[in-house]
Scaffold this active site. Structure first.
Site, short mmCIF file in Angstrom:
data_model
loop_
_atom_site.label_atom_id
_atom_site.label_comp_id
_atom_site.label_asym_id
_atom_site.label_seq_id
_atom_site.Cartn_x
_atom_site.Cartn_y
_atom_site.Cartn_z
N TYR A 66 0.86 -1.24 -0.03
CA TYR A 66 -0.05 0.12 -0.11
C TYR A 66 0.90 1.10 -0.09
O TYR A 66 0.63 2.12 -0.74
CB TYR A 66 -1.06 -0.06 1.19
CG TYR A 66 -2.25 -0.70 0.89
CD1 TYR A 66 -2.37 -1.99 1.08
CD2 TYR A 66 -3.29 -0.13 -0.10
CE1 TYR A 66 -3.48 -2.75 0.96
CE2 TYR A 66 -4.28 -1.01 -0.35
CZ TYR A 66 -4.37 -2.51 0.18
OH TYR A 66 -5.42 -3.29 -0.35
N HIS A 123 -14.58 2.51 -1.75
CA HIS A 123 -13.61 1.71 -1.41
C HIS A 123 -12.47 2.15 -0.50
O HIS A 123 -11.54 1.52 -0.41
CB HIS A 123 -13.06 0.97 -2.58
CG HIS A 123 -14.16 0.03 -3.33
ND1 HIS A 123 -13.95 -0.50 -4.43
CD2 HIS A 123 -15.34 -0.23 -2.79
CE1 HIS A 123 -14.97 -1.43 -4.87
NE2 HIS A 123 -16.19 -0.87 -3.85
N PRO A 219 -13.73 1.22 -23.20
CA PRO A 219 -13.03 0.91 -24.50
C PRO A 219 -13.44 -0.69 -24.74
O PRO A 219 -13.53 -1.06 -25.89
CB PRO A 219 -11.36 0.58 -24.25
CG PRO A 219 -11.22 1.15 -22.95
CD PRO A 219 -12.62 1.55 -22.13
N1 APR Z 1 -10.67 4.19 -20.13
C1 APR Z 1 -11.77 3.86 -19.73
N2 APR Z 1 -12.02 2.45 -19.25
C2 APR Z 1 -10.91 1.84 -19.26
C3 APR Z 1 -9.65 2.54 -19.68
C4 APR Z 1 -9.72 3.73 -20.18
N3 APR Z 1 -8.54 4.38 -20.64
N4 APR Z 1 -8.51 1.34 -19.89
C5 APR Z 1 -9.30 0.35 -19.19
N5 APR Z 1 -10.56 0.51 -19.04
C6 APR Z 1 -11.53 -0.18 -18.24
C7 APR Z 1 -11.42 -1.72 -18.64
O1 APR Z 1 -12.03 -2.00 -19.81
C8 APR Z 1 -12.08 -2.35 -17.52
O2 APR Z 1 -13.55 -2.66 -17.85
O3 APR Z 1 -11.66 -0.03 -17.05
C9 APR Z 1 -12.00 -1.43 -16.18
C10 APR Z 1 -11.09 -1.60 -15.31
O4 APR Z 1 -11.95 -2.68 -14.71
P1 APR Z 1 -11.15 -3.39 -13.37
O5 APR Z 1 -9.50 -3.46 -13.49
O6 APR Z 1 -11.82 -4.55 -12.91
O7 APR Z 1 -11.47 -2.15 -12.15
P2 APR Z 1 -12.67 -1.89 -11.60
O8 APR Z 1 -13.77 -2.21 -12.36
O9 APR Z 1 -12.60 -0.41 -10.87
O10 APR Z 1 -12.73 -2.55 -10.33
C11 APR Z 1 -13.58 -2.75 -9.27
O11 APR Z 1 -12.76 -4.13 -8.01
O12 APR Z 1 -10.74 -5.40 -7.61
C12 APR Z 1 -12.03 -4.42 -6.71
O13 APR Z 1 -11.85 -2.91 -5.11
C13 APR Z 1 -11.11 -3.33 -6.66
O14 APR Z 1 -12.11 -1.15 -6.98
C14 APR Z 1 -11.90 -2.22 -7.65
C15 APR Z 1 -13.16 -3.10 -7.92
#
Ligand code: APR
Length: 250
Positions: A66, A123, A219
């Protein structure tokens, strides 16, 4: 619904709720949550670090991870997507609600939540820690001088990262406020989230169920895509610009 309809709905809406995920910070150089862990951390899965069990077993390693992410996000800066959402809040005022799953603090640094609307970090936030004994939440010192673990300024007990870990509940008041905002939203924006983690992802469905227009910016298609009114298949900054920028004079 097409892009022109989505733009018109956003222009006329008085109540707008936004849910963001790691994708909105991707263009600030912060890896999304499911991107491969890099370098030293490649051998860990986030789930093996961001959990109460991992912290009980090995608090030093969890704090090291962290502390590294805290230094990374402090060096990052908000990108156009963060600023476009802050601009939308300036336009809509108290009718604007932003719930983020991100813990990088970049929406707050783009001054979301300071223009009459509300920002909720579902979160938690990497730049704060929470006392394991009395629950005090305190800001971490500058990353350059921070050596974990922090001690509570009130009772001197050890403090944990102020993050909602896998298997833990989201702060009840934050989730209730977000659920109320999405159920009452004329338009909801779902930006940069894979939509796989509940209850955050459920907010989009609550807005749909209450008759709201729900627009996704990503995307890639997500698990939520089939249920939503419209999807802008682009990055957060380009997709939000396409939705929010004023009509160009002919
Ligand atoms: N612009 C918009 N979206 C994007 C971009 C971009 N430049 N690059 C990637 N993405 C999208 C991906 O296609 C994906 O759908 O962002 C999303 C990221 O997904 P995750 O990595 O799963 O992140 P997130 O949805 O925030 O995860 C939710 O899960 O792991 C837990 O607590 C953690 O807050 C997190 C939660």
């Amino acid at each position: 619904m097409n892009l022109a309809d989505a733009r018109a709905a956003l222009r006329s809406a008085r109540r707008i709720a936004v849910l963001t995920g790691a994708g909105v910070s991707a263009e600030s150089g912060i890896p999304t949550f499911r991107d491969a862990q890099t370098g030293h951390w490649a051998r860990f899965r986030p789930e093996d670090l961001a959990s109460p069990g991992a912290y009980r077993r090995d608090p030093e390693t969890v704090w090291q991870w962290y502390a590294g992410r805290y230094a990374d996000v402090t060096r990052a800066t908000p990108n156009a997507a963060h600023h476009l959402l802050a601009g939308l809040e300036r336009e809509k005022g108290s009718g604007f609600f932003l719930a983020t799953q991100n813990v990088d603090g970049l929406h707050a640094r783009a001054r979301s939540g300071s223009h009459g609307g509300r920002l909720v970090e579902l979160h938690g936030n990497l730049s704060t820690a929470r006392c394991e004994t009395c629950g005090t939440v305190a800001p971490l010192p500058d990353p350059e001088t921070f050596t974990p673990p922090p001690t509570c300024p009130v009772c001197a007990s050890p403090m944990r990262p102020n993050i909602v870990w896998f298997g833990e509940y989201l702060p009840e008041d934050a989730l209730e406020a977000a659920s109320h905002a999405f159920r009452g939203a004329e338009v909801a924006l779902i930006v940069g989230t894979s939509g796989v983690v509940y209850p955050a992802a459920g907010l989009a469905l609550e807005a749909m169920g209450a008759g709201g227009v729900v627009i996704e910016v990503n995307p890639e298609a997500t698990e939520l895509t089939p249920y939503l009114s419209h999807s802008v298949r682009d990055t957060a900054s380009r997709g939000l610009a396409a939705l929010l920028e004023p009509d160009q004079p002919r």
